[in-house]
Enzyme design. Structure first.
Site: not given
Ligand code: DAT
Ligand code: MG
Length: 139
Positions: A11, A51, A59, A87, A93, A104, A114, A117, A128
Site C-alpha cells: 500500500k 474496494y 471507512f 493472511r 488488519t 503488518r 496497514n 492487502h 483481484e
Molecule cells: P483486511 O485488509 O485485513 O482484509 P478489511 O478487508 O476488513 O481488512 O478492510 C480492508 C481495509 O480497509 C483494511 O486493510 C484497512 C481499511 N480498514 C479496515 N478497517 C478500518 C477501520 N476501522 N478504520 C480505517 N480503515 C479501516
Molecule cells: Mg479484506
C-alpha cells in the site's frame, strides 16, 4: 480444496516509507512465488471499484482516498494454501493486534495505513488478480 494463488498490494504508506524490498523479501522468504508484479497508482475511481465490496462500511471513503494517494505495488503470488498462509503472514488488519513477525506488525502504521492487502478467499484472489493484470502479465 484450497487454491494456490493469492493477490496482494503493497500500500501507499509502505511504498512511501521505502519498504517495497523488505516486504517482497518477507513474501519470498515465506515460500511464495511471484507470478505477476507491477508498480502503479490507482485513480480514485479504480480504487473505489476495487474496494466496492466495502462500499457500505464507514471507512470506505477514507480507504479509497488512502489507496489512491500514492503508488502501490500489486502482485499475484503462488504457494500451496496461498490465501490462508498469506493472511497469516500479513497479520491482523490492525497492527496493534498483529502477531510478532508478521508484515503488518513490522511495517504497518495503523488500521487504515496497514502496509499490505491480502485477498480473503480463492474467489476474490482470482477476481483481484485479473482486475490488475492481463493474462500476458501473469507468469
Ligand atoms: P483486511 O485488509 O485485513 O482484509 P478489511 O478487508 O476488513 O481488512 O478492510 C480492508 C481495509 O480497509 C483494511 O486493510 C484497512 C481499511 N480498514 C479496515 N478497517 C478500518 C477501520 N476501522 N478504520 C480505517 N480503515 C479501516
Ligand atoms: Mg479484506
Amino acid at each position: 480444496m484450497a487454491g494456490n494463488i493469492t493477490f496482494t498490494m503493497i500500500k501507499p504508506d509502505a511504498v512511501a516509507a521505502g519498504n517495497i524490498g523488505g516486504i517482497l523479501n518477507m513474501i519470498t522468504e515465506a515460500g511464495f512465488t511471484i507470478k505477476a508484479l507491477k508498480m502503479t497508482r490507482l485513480s480514485r475511481d479504480i480504487a473505489g471499484k476495487f474496494y466496492e465490496i466495502h462500499k457500505e462500511r464507514p471507512f470506505y471513503e477514507e480507504l479509497v482516498e488512502f489507496m489512491s494517494s500514492g503508488p502501490i505495488v500489486a502482485a499475484v503470488l503462488e504457494k500451496e494454501n496461498a490465501v490462508e498462509d498469506f493472511r497469516t503472514l500479513i497479520g491482523a488488519t490492525n497492527p496493534a493486534d498483529a502477531a510478532p513477525g508478521t508484515i503488518r506488525a513490522r511495517y504497518a502504521k495503523n488500521v487504515g495505513e496497514n502496509a499490505v492487502h491480502g485477498a480473503d478467499s480463492d474467489e476474490n484472489a482470482a477476481r483481484e488478480g485479473s482486475f490488475h493484470f492481463s493474462q500476458y502479465e501473469m507468469f
